[in-house]
Enzyme design. Structure first.
Site, PDB file in Angstrom:
ATOM      1  N   ARG A  99       0.857  -1.200   0.000  1.00  0.00           N
ATOM      2  CA  ARG A  99       0.000   0.000   0.000  1.00  0.00           C
ATOM      3  C   ARG A  99       0.888   1.243   0.000  1.00  0.00           C
ATOM      4  NH1 ARG A  99      -2.756   3.225   4.803  1.00  0.00           N
ATOM      5  NH2 ARG A  99      -3.791   4.761   3.498  1.00  0.00           N
ATOM      6  N   HIS A 145      -2.817  11.041   0.775  1.00  0.00           N
ATOM      7  CA  HIS A 145      -2.302  10.845   2.140  1.00  0.00           C
ATOM      8  C   HIS A 145      -1.637  12.155   2.553  1.00  0.00           C
ATOM      9  CE1 HIS A 145      -1.002   7.540   5.152  1.00  0.00           C
ATOM     10  NE2 HIS A 145      -0.678   8.697   5.700  1.00  0.00           N
ATOM     11  N   GLU A 192      -7.531   8.644   6.326  1.00  0.00           N
ATOM     12  CA  GLU A 192      -7.867   9.278   7.606  1.00  0.00           C
ATOM     13  C   GLU A 192      -8.402  10.708   7.466  1.00  0.00           C
ATOM     14  OE1 GLU A 192      -4.406   8.944  10.125  1.00  0.00           O
ATOM     15  OE2 GLU A 192      -4.563   6.768  10.244  1.00  0.00           O
ATOM     16  N   ASN A 332      -7.474   1.989   9.642  1.00  0.00           N
ATOM     17  CA  ASN A 332      -6.177   2.208  10.302  1.00  0.00           C
ATOM     18  C   ASN A 332      -6.430   2.182  11.790  1.00  0.00           C
ATOM     19  OD1 ASN A 332      -5.086   2.646   7.793  1.00  0.00           O
ATOM     20  ND2 ASN A 332      -4.535   4.791   8.153  1.00  0.00           N
ATOM     21  N   TYR A 334      -4.401   1.772  15.779  1.00  0.00           N
ATOM     22  CA  TYR A 334      -3.174   1.663  16.578  1.00  0.00           C
ATOM     23  C   TYR A 334      -3.428   1.407  18.060  1.00  0.00           C
ATOM     24  CZ  TYR A 334      -0.682   3.398  12.490  1.00  0.00           C
ATOM     25  OH  TYR A 334      -0.155   3.524  11.238  1.00  0.00           O
ATOM     26  N   GLU A 402      -3.495   0.003   8.101  1.00  0.00           N
ATOM     27  CA  GLU A 402      -2.305   0.381   8.881  1.00  0.00           C
ATOM     28  C   GLU A 402      -2.442  -0.189  10.286  1.00  0.00           C
ATOM     29  OE1 GLU A 402      -1.329   4.561   9.216  1.00  0.00           O
ATOM     30  OE2 GLU A 402      -1.708   4.891   7.087  1.00  0.00           O
TER      31      GLU A 402
END
Ligand code: GBH
Length: 510
Positions: A99, A145, A192, A332, A334, A402
């Site tokens: 990606r 991005h 995002e 994404n 985290y 991600e």
């Protein structure tokens, strides 16, 4: 802030590891895809090469070196000039997917729909895509991005001008579909949009750096910027579906990021509602219009009133028409936090749904062990819950576009220490276990996993101090060295997929 958030190892890596759960190495479907991800400004460098125009990030990092730790992406990983080496490295990692994002101002230096096209920029991405395919790697391409052509910000305020931005983005997307779409099967419009809206136009930590401190209205700009991204996304989807998908047969969608939220007080109804509201302000903001063809969540309309833009009848039709064509959910993810309902009414500046975000709950329990950056704690159980939340609300197969972390103290380590990234290996292992549980025990469809990141890179406002790579990059020389996590990912996906193929998973159950 990104820049002051490096966590140095106060304890040895062994101690940091001891607080993490063991990995179970749970199985995955045999056709599960894995890969690694990057973004143009974070890795490419070549800031002025071959006719590339400046982006808002070139401008932001040069104008505000203090915000980006004195660093910029002029050279970054020099990926633009090290393409062959990086392709060979990707192949050696055994990834199914790579990606990456396209730098809009490489293709159209001024960015607009009547501005000239730069064939040398097109050639770079052709070489990248062809190089991937020659090695059996599928390209997953992000169109945006965060590196908007600077000229569009200057010309009409960029995303603050919905109609102009939508038209220019649609034209840029069309160019990408027509030049690259014969070989690209997974398209992502925006990375995002929440972060672009809030960090670019509220805190001002990311480009273009708008905040009340710089004289901007952070009570309205983020909502306008979100609106523009949603409509530009929908226009690009319509173009793809109408003019390209019938022959190219790829998939298109968007990537939404968020934390998951647990109630600060597990017995408080108000805190439980705060969690749901926080997720609606984070994910529903984009997910409801894009995947459901619906209006913004009612909780947002209620709190934000006339500051939240309206969709016209034609725009509602566009959203309804395109919604079913967003055939996957790009996530994404985290980390996670606790959410506590605020008692006072929301301020005009609030973007959380009037929620306080905390790392410790009412009983003093931490949400998870700290990684190498202050905002990221290891919260794999909450990841599983977020997968369920997104699946239940949107019913689209999920790609983790991600996921990753820096190890505690990583940036201060010697090369030998940095490549022995046991903390990252454990983090990956736990988060991939969570995916297995979501698939096999909860019935959630998860189709792929792209680790962030292929290599250490320009971590936005943190400059080069926070390292997310599975490849170590020595920035002064550009030398790449694989970390142990690179081999771990290859092996764990092989093992987990083989376990399923060998019949250890029956009827989707363990
Ligand atoms: C992703 O954003 C980006 O897509 C990627 O480019 C980036 O390299 C990666 O994360 C790692 O950061 O410092 O307390 O103000 C993830 C969402 C939003 C997480 C901003 C960090 C900063 C919190 N990011 N957030 S703080």
């Amino acid at each position: 802030m990104f820049e002051s958030n490096e966590v140095r190892a106060s304890t040895s890596t062994k101690t940091a590891l001891d607080v993490l759960d063991p990995v179970k190495e749970l199985p995955l479907p045999p056709d599960f895809l894995w890969g690694v991800a990057t973004a143009s400004y974070q890795v490419e460098g070549g800031a002025e090469q071959d006719g590339k125009g400046p982006s808002i990030w070139d401008d932001f990092s040069h104008r505000n070196p203090s915000v980006t730790s004195g660093e910029d992406g002029d050279v970054a990983c020099d990926h633009y000039n090290r393409l062959e080496e990086d392709l060979a490295l990707l192949a050696s990692y055994g990834v199914d997917v790579y990606r990456f994002s396209i730098c809009w101002s490489r293709l159209i230096p001024l960015g607009g729909r009547n501005d000239p096209i730069n064939e040398k920029g097109i050639a770079f991405y052709n070489n990248l895509i062809d190089g991937l395919l020659a090695r059996g790697i599928r390209p997953a391409v992000t169109l945006y991005h965060w590196d908007l052509p600077l000229e569009l910000q200057k010309r009409y305020g960029g995303m603050l001008n919905t109609a102009e931005f939508q038209a220019d983005f649609e034209h840029y997307a069309r160019l990408c579909f027509s030049r690259f779409g014969d070989r690209v099967t997974q398209w992502i419009t925006f990375n995002e949009p929440y972060i672009t809206a809030l960090f670019g136009f509220h805190s001002g930590i990311l480009a273009p750096g708008h905040s009340t401190k710089t004289g901007h209205d952070s009570t309205t700009e983020p909502w306008r910027v979100g609106h523009s991204q949603i409509l530009a996304h929908a226009a690009a989807v319509q173009t793809y579906v109408t003019d390209f998908q019938p022959s190219q047969k790829g998939a298109i969608s968007i990537v939404l990021n968020s934390d998951f939220y647990e109630p600060y007080d597990a017995n408080s109804e108000a805190d439980k509602e705060a969690c749901q509201r926080r997720l609606e302000f984070y994910v529903g903001w984009f997910g409801d219009p894009i995947y459901l063809g619906a209006d913004y969540p009612a909780s947002m309309r209620k709190q934000l009133g006339s500051r939240l833009p309206q969709f016209s009848d034609a725009e509602k039709d566009l959203l309804k028409m395109t919604a079913p064509h967003n055939t996957f959910y790009g996530m994404n993810h985290y980390t996670s936090q606790f959410a506590r309902a605020r008692i006072d009414p929301p301020s005009e500046d609030d973007h959380t749904g009037n929620v306080e975000e905390l790392t410790t709950n009412s009983e003093g329990v931490e949400i998870g062990p700290l990684s190498g950056v202050s905002w990221l704690r290891v919260t794999h159980r909450q990841f599983r819950k977020l997968l369920n939340w997104a699946w239940n609300r949107y019913q689209r197969p999920i790609y983790i576009t991600e996921n990753g972390c820096p190890c505690p103290g990583e940036n201060s380590m010697t090369l030998d220490q940095a490549v022995d990234d046991q903390f990252r290996i454990r983090y990956f292992g736990l988060y991939i276990d969570a995916i297995s549980q979501a698939i096999n025990e909860d019935g959630v469809k998860v189709a792929g996993y792209y680790a962030w990141s292929f290599m250490d890179n320009f971590e936005w406002a943190a400059g080069y101090t926070i390292r997310f790579g599975i490849t170590h990059v020595d920035f002064p020389t550009g030398t790449r060295t694989p970390k142990k996590s690179a081999a771990y990912l290859k092996e764990t996906f092989e093992r987990r997929r083989a376990a399923a193929a060998n019949g250890k998973v029956k009827n989707g159950k363990l």
